[in-house]
Design a protein around this motif. Structure first.
Motif, PDB file in Angstrom:
ATOM      1  N   SER B   9      38.670  48.884  46.683  1.00  0.00           N
ATOM      2  CA  SER B   9      39.042  49.947  47.614  1.00  0.00           C
ATOM      3  C   SER B   9      40.329  50.629  47.147  1.00  0.00           C
ATOM      4  N   ASN B  10      41.171  49.847  46.499  1.00  0.00           N
ATOM      5  CA  ASN B  10      42.414  50.368  45.942  1.00  0.00           C
ATOM      6  C   ASN B  10      42.616  49.802  44.546  1.00  0.00           C
ATOM      7  N   VAL B  19      40.316  51.578  33.330  1.00  0.00           N
ATOM      8  CA  VAL B  19      39.867  51.127  34.643  1.00  0.00           C
ATOM      9  C   VAL B  19      38.369  51.358  34.808  1.00  0.00           C
ATOM     10  N   GLU B  20      37.780  50.530  35.643  1.00  0.00           N
ATOM     11  CA  GLU B  20      36.363  50.673  35.997  1.00  0.00           C
ATOM     12  C   GLU B  20      36.259  50.680  37.512  1.00  0.00           C
ATOM     13  N   LEU B  21      35.501  51.639  38.008  1.00  0.00           N
ATOM     14  CA  LEU B  21      35.277  51.760  39.440  1.00  0.00           C
ATOM     15  C   LEU B  21      33.783  51.587  39.684  1.00  0.00           C
ATOM     16  N   ARG B  22      33.458  50.790  40.678  1.00  0.00           N
ATOM     17  CA  ARG B  22      32.050  50.443  40.891  1.00  0.00           C
ATOM     18  C   ARG B  22      31.503  51.070  42.169  1.00  0.00           C
ATOM     19  N   CYS B  23      30.229  51.456  42.108  1.00  0.00           N
ATOM     20  CA  CYS B  23      29.552  52.028  43.269  1.00  0.00           C
ATOM     21  C   CYS B  23      28.196  51.357  43.468  1.00  0.00           C
ATOM     22  N   ALA B  88      43.833  59.671  42.350  1.00  0.00           N
ATOM     23  CA  ALA B  88      43.004  60.375  43.334  1.00  0.00           C
ATOM     24  C   ALA B  88      42.123  59.344  44.035  1.00  0.00           C
ATOM     25  N   VAL B  89      41.356  59.811  44.996  1.00  0.00           N
ATOM     26  CA  VAL B  89      40.313  58.965  45.587  1.00  0.00           C
ATOM     27  C   VAL B  89      39.000  59.332  44.903  1.00  0.00           C
ATOM     28  N   TYR B  90      38.333  58.332  44.377  1.00  0.00           N
ATOM     29  CA  TYR B  90      37.053  58.545  43.703  1.00  0.00           C
ATOM     30  C   TYR B  90      35.938  58.149  44.676  1.00  0.00           C
ATOM     31  N   LEU B  91      35.132  59.150  45.003  1.00  0.00           N
ATOM     32  CA  LEU B  91      34.061  58.961  45.984  1.00  0.00           C
ATOM     33  C   LEU B  91      32.713  58.876  45.291  1.00  0.00           C
ATOM     34  N   CYS B  92      31.893  58.001  45.784  1.00  0.00           N
ATOM     35  CA  CYS B  92      30.521  57.884  45.304  1.00  0.00           C
ATOM     36  C   CYS B  92      29.590  58.222  46.465  1.00  0.00           C
ATOM     37  N   PRO B 107      33.235  54.755  51.005  1.00  0.00           N
ATOM     38  CA  PRO B 107      34.611  54.943  51.492  1.00  0.00           C
ATOM     39  C   PRO B 107      35.592  55.347  50.413  1.00  0.00           C
ATOM     40  N   GLY B 108      35.175  55.260  49.156  1.00  0.00           N
ATOM     41  CA  GLY B 108      36.051  55.687  48.064  1.00  0.00           C
ATOM     42  C   GLY B 108      36.909  54.567  47.491  1.00  0.00           C
ATOM     43  N   THR B 109      37.362  54.808  46.274  1.00  0.00           N
ATOM     44  CA  THR B 109      38.353  53.948  45.620  1.00  0.00           C
ATOM     45  C   THR B 109      39.594  54.796  45.400  1.00  0.00           C
ATOM     46  N   ARG B 110      40.713  54.315  45.937  1.00  0.00           N
ATOM     47  CA  ARG B 110      41.974  55.043  45.752  1.00  0.00           C
ATOM     48  C   ARG B 110      42.619  54.546  44.476  1.00  0.00           C
ATOM     49  N   LEU B 111      42.680  55.405  43.462  1.00  0.00           N
ATOM     50  CA  LEU B 111      43.270  55.043  42.173  1.00  0.00           C
ATOM     51  C   LEU B 111      44.675  55.618  42.087  1.00  0.00           C
ATOM     52  N   THR B 112      45.613  54.746  41.770  1.00  0.00           N
ATOM     53  CA  THR B 112      47.000  55.169  41.550  1.00  0.00           C
ATOM     54  C   THR B 112      47.411  54.766  40.149  1.00  0.00           C
TER      55      THR B 112
END
Lengths: 114, 114
Positions: B9-10, B19-23, B88-92, B107-112
């Motif tokens: 989520s963050n 980084v890897e973001l999963r959906c 940013a927030v990455y939305l799927c 709900p998105g992943t907030r990437l900082t």
């Protein structure tokens, strides 16, 4: 400049009041989508308009696409605190119907005071 | 049933890291979309998958961004050599088919990126 402009940027109303949010496009719209977003959450689909003059309603929310298909308005009747959030319009600018490639406005932040 | 889920989520990372973001889309949804939402902006389209293939990746900002969906379900958005501007927030989102007008958002992943 922004292809899709929303107005107002933010809005504070008293519970029970009516309100209108506008979405104006610089190009012809082949589909116009309204979403609602709460902080920390994803977007919730409200409705989609495609034909000029089309009007749709869901509970106390009504949206209309004007005849020239370059502007849409979202109207909330008798607002409630549950209506609070960010309202986003998303445009499909492709006549082939690529409804996935939406261009979004910056959103309108709605606050409803009890 | 379960909606679209995104993990983490963050995510806080340092400039230059990978980084890897999963959906996880809704089960049975063949279409999957990634968007990026910067602060105060509407979501910006990145990439669309139909099944396992990237049908349209025209929204990816540069070659540091890459996304996969190897089995036509879960998707991973990969960002190499992260920059502060990637924050940013990455939305799927997913939909039953590409022709389905309603996209269901996670709900998105907030990437900082520090």
């Amino acid at each position: 400049s922004q292809e899709l402009e929303q107005s107002p940027q933010s809005l504070i109303v008293q519970e029970g009041k009516n309100l209108t949010i506008n979405c104006t496009s610089s190009k012809t719209l082949y589909g116009l989508y309204w979403y609602k977003q709460k902080y920390g959450e994803g977007l919730i689909f409200l409705m989609m308009l495609q034909k000029g003059g089309e009007e749709k309603s869901h509970e106390k929310i009504t949206a209309k696409l004007d005849e020239k298909k370059q502007q849409s308005s979202l109207h909330i009747t008798a607002s409630q605190p549950s209506h609070a959030g960010i309202y986003l319009c998303g445009a499909d600018f492709y006549s082939g119907g690529s409804n996935y490639k939406l261009t979004f406005g910056k959103g309108t932040l709605l606050t409803v005071n009890p | 049933g379960a909606g679209v889920s995104q993990t983490p989520s963050n995510k806080v990372t340092e400039k230059g890291k990978y980084v890897e973001l999963r959906c996880d889309p809704i089960s049975g949804h063949t279409a999957l979309y990634w968007y990026r939402q910067s602060l105060g902006q509407g979501p910006e389209f990145l990439i669309y998958f139909q099944g396992t293939g990237a049908a349209d990746d025209s929204g990816l900002p540069n070659d540091r961004f890459f996304a996969v969906r190897p089995e036509g379900s879960v998707s991973t958005l990969k960002i190499q050599r992260t920059e502060r501007g990637d924050s940013a927030v990455y939305l799927c989102a997913s939909s039953l088919t590409r022709d389905d007008n309603e996209q269901f958002f996670g709900p998105g992943t907030r990437l900082t990126v520090l």
